[in-house]
Scaffold this active site. Structure first.
Site, PDB file in Angstrom:
ATOM      1  N   TYR A  41       0.742  -1.247  -0.031  1.00  0.00           N
ATOM      2  CA  TYR A  41      -0.061  -0.056   0.109  1.00  0.00           C
ATOM      3  C   TYR A  41       0.885   1.272   0.037  1.00  0.00           C
ATOM      4  O   TYR A  41       0.661   2.288  -0.796  1.00  0.00           O
ATOM      5  CB  TYR A  41      -1.055  -0.040   1.325  1.00  0.00           C
ATOM      6  CG  TYR A  41      -1.878   1.239   1.296  1.00  0.00           C
ATOM      7  CD1 TYR A  41      -2.952   1.100   0.368  1.00  0.00           C
ATOM      8  CD2 TYR A  41      -1.605   2.158   2.123  1.00  0.00           C
ATOM      9  CE1 TYR A  41      -3.856   2.263   0.674  1.00  0.00           C
ATOM     10  CE2 TYR A  41      -2.398   3.363   2.207  1.00  0.00           C
ATOM     11  CZ  TYR A  41      -3.557   3.250   1.581  1.00  0.00           C
ATOM     12  OH  TYR A  41      -4.507   4.342   1.586  1.00  0.00           O
ATOM     13  N   LYS A  46       1.015   4.048  -3.197  1.00  0.00           N
ATOM     14  CA  LYS A  46       0.728   5.369  -2.710  1.00  0.00           C
ATOM     15  C   LYS A  46       1.797   6.452  -3.011  1.00  0.00           C
ATOM     16  O   LYS A  46       1.782   7.528  -3.372  1.00  0.00           O
ATOM     17  CB  LYS A  46       0.299   5.645  -1.338  1.00  0.00           C
ATOM     18  CG  LYS A  46      -1.207   4.857  -1.162  1.00  0.00           C
ATOM     19  CD  LYS A  46      -2.397   5.290  -2.284  1.00  0.00           C
ATOM     20  CE  LYS A  46      -3.558   4.690  -2.015  1.00  0.00           C
ATOM     21  NZ  LYS A  46      -4.667   5.450  -2.889  1.00  0.00           N
TER      22      LYS A  46
END
Length: 249
Positions: A154, A158
């Protein structure tokens, strides 16, 4: 405020959480909204709510990691509204794993949705946004700005979204397309309910990413997204705004 009167907006991840709040906020301010997601039940619910409030919206089923589906979603939006002014890339997935136990297929899926999905949507939408001199708001995270435990895929995805945002802002800024990102932290969304400490994890590691004022509702992020997408932010390009209650101060 009616900052989006007559404008067409495409919002991914619109069935729940920040995506849903953003679709509703833009519609409240006059936008015609294409609500995009892979969750048909939540999608129809948010579209019905927008229509009941007197605004215009329609549902677009799309897995943002599928190039053909993305192209079809953007084409359907442009056909329906006659153009595109705003793209909000909010669809995303989150996993918590000990990094040494993270399966490659799970790593690849997170990057496919969060990063590649954002790229595919931008790529398909930019030709239309060049015509309207429109704007893109991408969803990054505080996980791209500082260490978050158990979120290797993640966080990497991002961070990639931020790099993509900055690059697009420079590449298309002179042509009238603004591209910015929002970095939320500690927002009450269905994604948060997925959190489980991995085996052997130290819960004290969470202390460094807790905000002073607790978890905020999705509308706290949606209002920032609406600002960046509006003409109030006409001189804001290539920026990442934190919405995190001061957790990274």
């Amino acid at each position: 405020m009616r900052r989006f009167e007559g404008k067409a907006a495409l919002v991914t991840g619109a069935a729940s959480g920040i995506g849903r709040a953003t679709a509703v906020r833009l519609a409240e301010e006059g936008a015609r909204v294409a609500a995009c997601d892979v969750q048909p039940e939540g999608l129809e619910e948010v579209v019905a709510g927008i229509r009941d409030a007197g605004a215009e919206a329609f549902a677009v089923s799309c897995d943002v990691a599928d190039p053909a589906a993305v192209r079809a979603a953007v084409a359907a939006t442009v056909d329906h509204f006659g153009g595109l002014d705003v793209l909000c890339n909010i669809a995303g997935i989150l996993r918590f794993d000990n990094t040494h136990e993270l399966a490659l297929e799970d790593w690849n899926r997170v990057l496919a949705v969060n990063l590649t999905g954002t790229f595919l949507m931008c790529q398909a939408a930019i030709p239309h946004l060049l015509r309207s001199r429109g704007t893109i708001v991408n969803m990054s995270s505080t996980a791209a700005l500082a260490a978050h435990p158990w979120t290797a895929a993640y966080s990497a995805s991002k961070g990639g979204v931020l790099a993509l945002t900055f690059g697009l802002a420079l590449e298309y800024g002179k042509q009238g397309v603004r591209v910015n990102a929002v970095c939320p932290g500690a927002i009450k969304t269905p994604m948060r309910k997925m959190f489980r400490l991995p085996d052997g994890a130290d819960p004290k590691l969470l202390d460094r990413i807790m905000p002073f004022d607790g978890f905020a509702p999705p509308e706290a992020a949606a209002s920032t997204i609406a600002f960046l997408a509006s003409d109030d932010a006409r001189h804001v390009n290539g920026t990442a705004l934190r919405v995190d209650g001061g957790m990274l101060m």
